[in-house]
Write a protein that holds these residues in place. Structure first.
Motif, PDB file in Angstrom:
ATOM      1  N   GLN A   1       3.115 -23.023  -6.567  1.00 38.39           N
ATOM      2  CA  GLN A   1       4.336 -23.354  -7.099  1.00 38.39           C
ATOM      3  C   GLN A   1       4.888 -24.766  -6.166  1.00 38.39           C
ATOM      4  OE1 GLN A   1       7.779 -20.942  -7.388  1.00 38.39           O
ATOM      5  NE2 GLN A   1       8.382 -21.813  -9.317  1.00 38.39           N
ATOM      6  N   ALA A   2       4.767 -24.403  -4.993  1.00 42.53           N
ATOM      7  CA  ALA A   2       5.457 -25.564  -3.842  1.00 42.53           C
ATOM      8  C   ALA A   2       4.281 -26.697  -3.922  1.00 42.53           C
ATOM      9  CB  ALA A   2       5.386 -24.829  -2.610  1.00 42.53           C
ATOM     10  N   LEU A   3       3.177 -26.384  -3.884  1.00 44.96           N
ATOM     11  CA  LEU A   3       2.363 -27.537  -3.783  1.00 44.96           C
ATOM     12  C   LEU A   3       2.299 -28.381  -5.100  1.00 44.96           C
ATOM     13  CD1 LEU A   3      -0.802 -25.627  -2.175  1.00 44.96           C
ATOM     14  CD2 LEU A   3       0.736 -27.445  -1.164  1.00 44.96           C
ATOM     15  N   LEU A   4       2.424 -27.640  -6.201  1.00 42.87           N
ATOM     16  CA  LEU A   4       2.303 -28.482  -7.530  1.00 42.87           C
ATOM     17  C   LEU A   4       3.785 -29.336  -7.638  1.00 42.87           C
ATOM     18  CD1 LEU A   4       1.063 -28.967 -10.221  1.00 42.87           C
ATOM     19  CD2 LEU A   4       2.144 -26.993 -11.306  1.00 42.87           C
ATOM     20  N   ALA A   5       4.689 -28.774  -7.160  1.00 42.79           N
ATOM     21  CA  ALA A   5       6.137 -29.527  -7.267  1.00 42.79           C
ATOM     22  C   ALA A   5       5.727 -30.658  -6.418  1.00 42.79           C
ATOM     23  CB  ALA A   5       7.235 -28.560  -6.660  1.00 42.79           C
ATOM     24  N   ILE A   6       5.316 -30.733  -5.266  1.00 40.46           N
ATOM     25  CA  ILE A   6       5.351 -31.741  -4.383  1.00 40.46           C
ATOM     26  C   ILE A   6       4.297 -32.894  -5.192  1.00 40.46           C
ATOM     27  CG2 ILE A   6       4.127 -32.961  -2.354  1.00 40.46           C
ATOM     28  CD1 ILE A   6       5.304 -30.063  -0.859  1.00 40.46           C
ATOM     29  N   CYS A   7       3.215 -32.468  -5.878  1.00 36.23           N
ATOM     30  CA  CYS A   7       2.099 -33.336  -6.598  1.00 36.23           C
ATOM     31  C   CYS A   7       2.902 -33.976  -7.558  1.00 36.23           C
ATOM     32  CB  CYS A   7       0.981 -32.343  -6.999  1.00 36.23           C
ATOM     33  SG  CYS A   7      -0.171 -33.428  -8.076  1.00 36.23           S
ATOM     34  N   MET A   8       3.807 -33.276  -8.361  1.00 38.15           N
ATOM     35  CA  MET A   8       4.570 -34.042  -9.609  1.00 38.15           C
ATOM     36  C   MET A   8       5.496 -34.836  -8.929  1.00 38.15           C
ATOM     37  SD  MET A   8       3.061 -32.711 -11.740  1.00 38.15           S
ATOM     38  CE  MET A   8       3.757 -33.463 -13.220  1.00 38.15           C
ATOM     39  N   ALA A   9       5.982 -34.604  -7.697  1.00 33.30           N
ATOM     40  CA  ALA A   9       7.223 -35.648  -7.115  1.00 33.30           C
ATOM     41  C   ALA A   9       6.344 -36.831  -6.547  1.00 33.30           C
ATOM     42  CB  ALA A   9       7.714 -34.947  -5.770  1.00 33.30           C
ATOM     43  N   ALA A  10       5.156 -36.612  -6.140  1.00 30.92           N
ATOM     44  CA  ALA A  10       4.241 -37.727  -5.895  1.00 30.92           C
ATOM     45  C   ALA A  10       3.878 -38.611  -7.101  1.00 30.92           C
ATOM     46  CB  ALA A  10       2.915 -37.564  -5.153  1.00 30.92           C
ATOM     47  N   ALA A  11       3.504 -38.176  -8.076  1.00 27.55           N
ATOM     48  CA  ALA A  11       3.408 -38.460  -9.486  1.00 27.55           C
ATOM     49  C   ALA A  11       4.414 -39.491 -10.222  1.00 27.55           C
ATOM     50  CB  ALA A  11       2.719 -37.600 -10.511  1.00 27.55           C
ATOM     51  N   ARG A  12       5.800 -39.081  -9.793  1.00 28.73           N
ATOM     52  CA  ARG A  12       6.776 -39.754 -10.320  1.00 28.73           C
ATOM     53  C   ARG A  12       7.128 -41.110  -9.529  1.00 28.73           C
ATOM     54  NH1 ARG A  12       8.795 -34.310 -11.234  1.00 28.73           N
ATOM     55  NH2 ARG A  12       9.691 -34.404  -9.261  1.00 28.73           N
ATOM     56  N   ARG A  13       6.495 -41.258  -8.390  1.00 34.65           N
ATOM     57  CA  ARG A  13       6.709 -42.338  -7.488  1.00 34.65           C
ATOM     58  C   ARG A  13       6.412 -43.590  -8.108  1.00 34.65           C
ATOM     59  NH1 ARG A  13       9.146 -41.488  -2.811  1.00 34.65           N
ATOM     60  NH2 ARG A  13      10.004 -39.676  -2.541  1.00 34.65           N
TER      61      ARG A  13
END
Length: 340
Positions: free
Chosen positions: A328-340
């Motif tokens: 869950q934590a890793l996926l949240a960071i992945c999605m944050a990067a995708a929004r950049r």
């Protein structure tokens, strides 16, 4: 003093200046200790060794029968000539017996393999102090010695390497000589005399599946590729990677990115930071690092580090839930990067 260093060790191995006495081969690299001792035995006893002039003992055998070494050293070879005695896993308990035999002038060459001995250890002290002894330290391979070993091994089999493959292979190999030799011989057997090796060959035969899977997870979340993240997590699970290890490595990666980002914000270029990074970034990941440094700012990296630190703490408190917490934590960071 008879402690050899650097190039003097290789010169001695190629042409030893002793015909009898003690050669102590010691150090933290047990593979290199064994390899250098074997080279000395080959030089003095022949290849294959003459069984009448070579005796091999383990320290446990000497402990069980303290008189055995003295009997071997004092018994002349059946057909004359020099006696070579190789002793493995030697400890300081061997020192008094060796000193006694050397003082007697025993016509034998003792090739003694020791561990990572301190200067105060009796075996090392005698080997470094006596004129009829030599001490050969064996330390872990450096990048330069691994480069030389790679070049010589493949040149001997006339094997061609794909461009930039040698640096990649050097980074993948460990610093234990025995392991390195084993991996290189595996590649030689695969390619065959006059063959050719590619990056895919090396990755398939020598790659650490767990380490490669972790790198893939970290790079996918830092660049915001959800599909690659899913594939990488599947590979990491197949390699038996622990969830906490994933989180810790990800935390280290983002902390490193933050430190590099600070240098960029102070005026350095991305290319400069990546090229001079320590530890060195493997060439296959440099483009990914550059992309990540351009993608993230300090605030985003700080938030990612905080998220990972919290996940590490939560996973330690809730063992059975650690995989879910980590994902869950890793996926949240992945999605944050995708929004950049």
């Amino acid at each position: 003093m008879s402690a050899l260093k650097g190039r003097d060790i290789e010169k001695f191995l190629a042409r030893p200046d002793l015909t009898s006495g003690l050669v102590l081969v010691y150090g933290p690299d047990t593979g290199l200790v064994s390899e250098n001792a074997a080279r000395l035995v080959k030089y003095f006893a022949g290849d294959p060794p003459d069984p009448e002039s070579l005796s091999q003992l383990h320290m446990s055998e000497i402990d069980a029968d303290p008189q055995r070494l003295g009997i071997l050293a004092r018994s002349p070879s059946l057909f004359g000539g020099q006696t070579t005695i190789r002793i493995r896993a030697a400890t300081n308990k061997l020192a008094p017996t060796l000193v006694e035999l050397l003082d007697e002038g025993a016509q034998a060459l003792f090739v003694v393999e020791g561990a990572d001995l301190k200067p105060s250890d009796a075996l090392r002290k005698h080997a470094e102090a006596r004129k009829d002894a030599r001490a050969l330290p064996c330390y872990a391979d450096t990048g330069q010695t691994i480069d030389t070993l790679i070049r010589e091994t493949f040149a001997a089999a006339n094997i061609a390497l794909e461009a930039d493959l040698a640096p990649m292979l050097r980074d993948m190999l460990g610093n234990d000589r025995q392991v390195t030799r084993s991996e290189l011989q595996k590649l030689v057997l695969y390619a065959g005399d006059g063959g050719r090796l590619t990056r895919d060959d090396v990755m398939r035969l020598c790659g650490d599946n767990a380490a490669l899977a972790i790198d893939a997870v970290v790079d996918s979340i830092a660049t915001g590729h959800a599909r690659r993240f899913d594939d990488a997590m599947t590979r990491a699970a197949a390699a038996g990677t622990d969830a906490q290890r994933l989180l810790i490595v990800a935390m280290q990666h983002f902390s490193r990115l933050r430190a590099m980002r600070a240098e960029i914000d102070a005026g350095a270029s991305v290319d400069q930071i990546v090229s001079r990074a320590t530890p060195r970034i493997h060439f296959s990941r440099k483009a990914g690092f550059e992309q990540q440094l351009r993608l993230w700012n300090d605030d985003g990296l700080a938030a990612a580090c905080n998220r990972l630190a919290a996940a590490i703490l939560d996973s330690r408190k809730s063992g059975p839930l650690a995989p879910a917490i980590g994902r869950q934590a890793l996926l949240a960071i992945c999605m944050a990067a995708a929004r950049r």
